[in-house]
Design a protein around this motif. Structure first.
Motif, PDB file in Angstrom:
ATOM      1  N   ILE A 101      -9.460   2.254   5.323  1.00 16.41           N
ATOM      2  CA  ILE A 101      -9.679   3.354   4.378  1.00 16.41           C
ATOM      3  C   ILE A 101     -10.794   2.916   3.440  1.00 16.41           C
ATOM      4  CG2 ILE A 101      -8.699   4.628   2.432  1.00 16.41           C
ATOM      5  CD1 ILE A 101      -6.017   4.563   3.833  1.00 16.41           C
ATOM      6  N   GLY A 102     -11.775   3.794   3.262  1.00 15.90           N
ATOM      7  CA  GLY A 102     -12.876   3.419   2.390  1.00 15.90           C
ATOM      8  C   GLY A 102     -13.743   4.588   2.000  1.00 15.90           C
ATOM      9  N   SER A 103     -14.962   4.265   1.582  1.00 16.70           N
ATOM     10  CA  SER A 103     -15.909   5.281   1.110  1.00 16.70           C
ATOM     11  C   SER A 103     -16.950   5.624   2.159  1.00 16.70           C
ATOM     12  CB  SER A 103     -16.612   4.769  -0.154  1.00 16.70           C
ATOM     13  OG  SER A 103     -17.375   3.600   0.141  1.00 16.70           O
ATOM     14  N   SER A 104     -16.990   4.862   3.257  1.00 19.18           N
ATOM     15  CA  SER A 104     -18.091   4.957   4.206  1.00 19.18           C
ATOM     16  C   SER A 104     -17.897   6.070   5.228  1.00 19.18           C
ATOM     17  CB  SER A 104     -18.239   3.617   4.941  1.00 19.18           C
ATOM     18  OG  SER A 104     -19.264   3.665   5.897  1.00 19.18           O
ATOM     19  N   VAL A 154      -5.518   5.576  -1.155  1.00 16.77           N
ATOM     20  CA  VAL A 154      -4.421   4.632  -0.995  1.00 16.77           C
ATOM     21  C   VAL A 154      -4.281   3.840  -2.290  1.00 16.77           C
ATOM     22  CG1 VAL A 154      -5.909   2.842   0.013  1.00 16.77           C
ATOM     23  CG2 VAL A 154      -3.444   2.811   0.458  1.00 16.77           C
ATOM     24  N   MET A 155      -3.052   3.692  -2.748  1.00 14.09           N
ATOM     25  CA  MET A 155      -2.760   2.844  -3.902  1.00 14.09           C
ATOM     26  C   MET A 155      -2.408   1.458  -3.393  1.00 14.09           C
ATOM     27  SD  MET A 155      -0.563   5.562  -6.216  1.00 14.09           S
ATOM     28  CE  MET A 155      -0.216   4.370  -7.506  1.00 14.09           C
ATOM     29  N   MET A 203      -4.490  -0.463  -7.827  1.00 14.13           N
ATOM     30  CA  MET A 203      -5.855  -0.064  -7.500  1.00 14.13           C
ATOM     31  C   MET A 203      -5.792   1.148  -6.571  1.00 14.13           C
ATOM     32  SD  MET A 203      -8.736  -2.386  -5.517  1.00 14.13           S
ATOM     33  CE  MET A 203      -7.703  -2.601  -4.040  1.00 14.13           C
ATOM     34  N   ILE A 204      -6.736   2.071  -6.757  1.00 18.53           N
ATOM     35  CA  ILE A 204      -6.818   3.255  -5.903  1.00 18.53           C
ATOM     36  C   ILE A 204      -8.165   3.261  -5.202  1.00 18.53           C
ATOM     37  CG2 ILE A 204      -6.764   5.766  -5.802  1.00 18.53           C
ATOM     38  CD1 ILE A 204      -5.024   5.774  -8.294  1.00 18.53           C
ATOM     39  N   LEU A 205      -8.133   3.294  -3.868  1.00 19.39           N
ATOM     40  CA  LEU A 205      -9.341   3.345  -3.052  1.00 19.39           C
ATOM     41  C   LEU A 205      -9.277   4.557  -2.134  1.00 19.39           C
ATOM     42  CD1 LEU A 205      -9.700  -0.343  -1.767  1.00 19.39           C
ATOM     43  CD2 LEU A 205     -10.828   0.679  -3.740  1.00 19.39           C
ATOM     44  N   GLY A 206     -10.435   5.030  -1.713  1.00 18.66           N
ATOM     45  CA  GLY A 206     -10.460   6.126  -0.758  1.00 18.66           C
ATOM     46  C   GLY A 206     -11.798   6.819  -0.752  1.00 18.66           C
ATOM     47  N   GLY A 207     -11.803   8.092  -0.376  1.00 18.05           N
ATOM     48  CA  GLY A 207     -13.046   8.844  -0.262  1.00 18.05           C
ATOM     49  C   GLY A 207     -13.269   9.833  -1.371  1.00 18.05           C
ATOM     50  N   ARG A 208     -12.280  10.016  -2.239  1.00 18.87           N
ATOM     51  CA  ARG A 208     -12.396  11.053  -3.273  1.00 18.87           C
ATOM     52  C   ARG A 208     -13.359  10.664  -4.390  1.00 18.87           C
ATOM     53  NH1 ARG A 208      -6.746  11.797  -2.245  1.00 18.87           N
ATOM     54  NH2 ARG A 208      -6.326  13.944  -1.610  1.00 18.87           N
ATOM     55  N   ASN A 209     -14.197  11.606  -4.767  1.00 15.48           N
ATOM     56  CA  ASN A 209     -14.892  11.543  -6.037  1.00 15.48           C
ATOM     57  C   ASN A 209     -13.980  12.156  -7.103  1.00 15.48           C
ATOM     58  OD1 ASN A 209     -17.606  10.531  -5.185  1.00 15.48           O
ATOM     59  ND2 ASN A 209     -17.555  12.399  -3.939  1.00 15.48           N
ATOM     60  N   ILE A 210     -14.466  12.253  -8.339  1.00 12.22           N
ATOM     61  CA  ILE A 210     -13.672  12.826  -9.423  1.00 12.22           C
ATOM     62  C   ILE A 210     -14.177  14.242  -9.701  1.00 12.22           C
ATOM     63  CG2 ILE A 210     -12.877  12.571 -11.789  1.00 12.22           C
ATOM     64  CD1 ILE A 210     -11.945  10.351  -9.907  1.00 12.22           C
ATOM     65  N   GLY A 211     -13.317  15.226  -9.464  1.00 10.21           N
ATOM     66  CA  GLY A 211     -13.690  16.617  -9.683  1.00 10.21           C
ATOM     67  C   GLY A 211     -12.626  17.543  -9.155  1.00 10.21           C
ATOM     68  N   VAL A 245       0.831  -1.199   0.000  1.00 10.79           N
ATOM     69  CA  VAL A 245       0.000   0.000   0.000  1.00 10.79           C
ATOM     70  C   VAL A 245       0.870   1.255   0.000  1.00 10.79           C
ATOM     71  CG1 VAL A 245      -2.056  -1.007   1.065  1.00 10.79           C
ATOM     72  CG2 VAL A 245      -0.187  -0.212   2.518  1.00 10.79           C
ATOM     73  N   TYR A 246       0.322   2.287  -0.615  1.00  9.51           N
ATOM     74  CA  TYR A 246       1.008   3.584  -0.677  1.00  9.51           C
ATOM     75  C   TYR A 246      -0.025   4.681  -0.456  1.00  9.51           C
ATOM     76  CZ  TYR A 246       3.209   7.717  -2.824  1.00  9.51           C
ATOM     77  OH  TYR A 246       3.688   8.982  -3.080  1.00  9.51           O
ATOM     78  N   LEU A 247       0.183   5.502   0.552  1.00  5.06           N
ATOM     79  CA  LEU A 247      -0.720   6.601   0.852  1.00  5.06           C
ATOM     80  C   LEU A 247      -0.352   7.799  -0.013  1.00  5.06           C
ATOM     81  CD1 LEU A 247      -3.032   7.601   2.668  1.00  5.06           C
ATOM     82  CD2 LEU A 247      -1.302   8.362   4.308  1.00  5.06           C
ATOM     83  N   ILE A 248      -1.265   8.198  -0.902  1.00 10.25           N
ATOM     84  CA  ILE A 248      -0.997   9.332  -1.778  1.00 10.25           C
ATOM     85  C   ILE A 248      -0.888  10.594  -0.931  1.00 10.25           C
ATOM     86  CG2 ILE A 248      -1.882  10.708  -3.701  1.00 10.25           C
ATOM     87  CD1 ILE A 248      -3.183   8.190  -4.776  1.00 10.25           C
ATOM     88  N   PRO A 249       0.179  11.385  -1.080  1.00  6.00           N
ATOM     89  CA  PRO A 249       0.489  12.434  -0.108  1.00  6.00           C
ATOM     90  C   PRO A 249      -0.339  13.708  -0.192  1.00  6.00           C
ATOM     91  CG  PRO A 249       2.163  12.382  -1.812  1.00  6.00           C
ATOM     92  CD  PRO A 249       1.278  11.206  -2.053  1.00  6.00           C
ATOM     93  N   ASP A 250      -0.963  14.000  -1.347  1.00  4.45           N
ATOM     94  CA  ASP A 250      -1.719  15.248  -1.459  1.00  4.45           C
ATOM     95  C   ASP A 250      -2.750  15.141  -2.577  1.00  4.45           C
ATOM     96  OD1 ASP A 250      -0.442  16.168  -4.024  1.00  4.45           O
ATOM     97  OD2 ASP A 250       1.336  16.216  -2.733  1.00  4.45           O
ATOM     98  N   ALA A 251      -3.633  16.113  -2.645  1.00  2.90           N
ATOM     99  CA  ALA A 251      -4.757  16.066  -3.580  1.00  2.90           C
ATOM    100  C   ALA A 251      -4.333  16.090  -5.050  1.00  2.90           C
ATOM    101  CB  ALA A 251      -5.727  17.203  -3.271  1.00  2.90           C
TER     102      ALA A 251
END
Length: 497
Positions: free
Chosen positions: A410-413, A205-206, A180-188, A57-63
């Motif tokens: 880490i998830g969408s919930s 998280v990747m 794979m990329i998971l997390g809470g972000r939508n696309i925008g 796993v890799y935590l993406i550091p910024d938006a």
């Protein structure tokens, strides 16, 4: 219900104009009789422990990096790409990613996308993309009303509430089964730091490893289900009239935002090689049955895993944008207090919450949390993230928890009844002390200047403190919000948020 709880997701960048107030009136009227809560039950097969896999796993550091990593992964794709999101905006970030996906499809990569229907209307350009032989789009639980905006959609929702209340809230991006990329972000733009009006502080998280196949099975099941419908069957499209509509929409957005395009391009070019962390990974999913029985599959499965593995023992570090009271959450916090587990909550302040409804109910819930000895950090609406292209108003959107500095989720919930019982959600449990430490630093350790620590003041009053600044009033809350929040709470709709 969806039309009110997701009001917080799609109005983040709206100005308080007439359209927003009209929509608010309609939504408020719809929800007045929408507060029923189903009895909780799950059969034993729903609580079978999932398999655990070794992975990285890799935590993406910024938006901005979160968008750049998606673009880079798409450019490196060889065979297939699949993704699902609650919202996918037609702004610079959204159009850039659509363009990259179409370019991958031109190379022969098979692309499948599922998007929820709440924020799509009569978007011909979406069907235009779908006409590509290698790119397919499906719509989750489509509305019947597609034209005339929110007024007709609100009426549609009122007539078909039991069906349309359930929305797809999963966020998932998979390239070739390799990353794979998971997390809470939508696309925008507002999720990647590119909105001049307001941006979300969020996380992704990747993931690499065999666990990705479980998410592919989940995606395949949803793709094949009756819950998803080809976009060409949802939005009317005349090839002679609407062919090329994506290029027109794309070019219009891009011609107005050259600086953002250049910034995105620079970010992709300068991406460092991700430094992955080895971990044990456990996939967690909701059930498609949630659309008919409204049961809290994902939350119950996490709680079952926690009980079987006896965590947390000492500490629970919980991050959620929306903290809404429910009987189940109250029972959870009471049990943790009885076991003397130290609980820390990171959430939005009343001012930084993009949902006026959620902030009103959180404000009333806070005394009960404080009474249980929970440490509360509230996000400052004026928080600055210097990695963002724009530092605008800020909203907190991180969905995660850390148990005993070892087990991370880490998830969408969100931590609210809607995520529990209504929307489809997913997540990933990550067992690694190294990753847990990194995640806690990302959420709070390196961002303490962005949070107000709430403490008990005199009597029933509270004190908010941040970097030597102290106040006995809700930070940055407008004076008229007190009356408005009281009105929202009178509606007694917390089970629908």
């Amino acid at each position: 219900m969806a039309l009110i709880s997701r009001y917080r997701d799609f109005t983040a960048n709206w100005q308080p104009d007439l359209s927003r107030r009209v929509l608010l009136v309609f939504i408020t009227g719809l929800i007045a009789g929408c507060t029923s809560k189903p009895e909780q039950w799950l059969d034993k097969t729903s609580l079978i422990l999932p398999d655990t896999y070794l992975g990285q796993v890799y935590l993406i550091p910024d938006a901005p990096s979160a968008l750049a990593h998606r673009i880079e992964a798409v450019r490196e794709s060889q065979a297939y790409i699949e993704a699902e999101y609650f919202s996918w905006a037609g702004d610079v970030s959204g159009m850039t990613l659509w363009q990259e996906l179409r370019a991958a499809a031109d190379r022969g990569v098979k692309v499948r996308i599922i998007v929820d229907d709440l924020l799509f209307f009569d978007d011909k350009w979406l069907v235009d993309i779908d006409t590509h032989p290698n790119l397919s789009i499906k719509i989750f639980n489509p509305f019947n009303a597609r034209k005339l905006g929110w007024l007709t959609r609100a009426a549609d929702f009122e007539m078909h509430r039991d069906k349309l209340n359930h929305r797809l809230h999963e966020k998932y991006f998979n390239v070739d089964g390799e990353v794979m990329i998971l997390g809470g972000r939508n696309i925008g733009d507002d999720y990647f730091g590119y909105s001049p009006k307001a941006n979300f502080f969020d996380l992704d998280v990747m993931v690499k490893g065999e666990v990705i196949t479980e998410y592919e099975h989940n995606f395949d099941n949803l793709w094949a289900s009756q819950l998803t419908v080809p976009v060409s069957e949802v939005i009317g499209f005349n090839p002679k009239k609407h062919s090329g509509s994506f290029d027109k929409a794309h070019d219009k957005v891009m011609s107005e935002n050259r600086p953002l395009q250049e910034s995105i391009s620079r970010k992709v070019s300068a991406l460092p090689t991700p430094e992955y962390i080895g971990a044990s990974l456990t996939p967690i999913f909701d059930s498609a049955h949630k659309g008919t029985d409204s049961q809290s599959y994902l939350r119950k499965r996490i709680e079952h895993l926690a009980n079987v593995n006896q965590w947390p023992v000492e500490e629970l570090f919980l991050s959620t944008p929306y903290m809404i009271e429910s009987d189940e959450h109250q029972a959870l916090f009471s049990g943790l207090a009885e076991r003397e587990v130290e609980v820390t909550v990171l959430t939005n302040s009343v001012a930084s919450n993009d949902s006026p409804f959620a902030s009103a109910y959180y404000q009333a819930y806070r005394p009960a949390l404080m009474a249980k000895g929970i440490h509360i950090y509230e996000y400052d609406s004026h928080a600055l993230h210097y990695s963002n292209f724009y530092n605008a108003n800020a909203y907190y959107h991180n969905k995660a928890f850390i148990a005993d500095n070892t087990m991370s989720f880490i998830g969408s919930s969100n931590f609210d009844p809607r995520s529990d019982m209504t929307n489809l959600e997913l997540g990933l449990l990550i067992e690694s002390q190294v990753f847990a430490t990194e995640l806690k630093t990302y959420l709070l350790g390196s961002h303490k200047d962005k949070f107000w620590l709430v403490s008990q003041g005199e009597g029933e009053n509270y004190v908010w403190s941040k970097q030597g600044e102290r106040t006995g009033k809700e930070p940055r809350m407008k004076s008229d919000n007190r009356f408005i929040n009281s009105f929202y709470r009178m509606l007694k709709i917390q089970n629908e948020l």
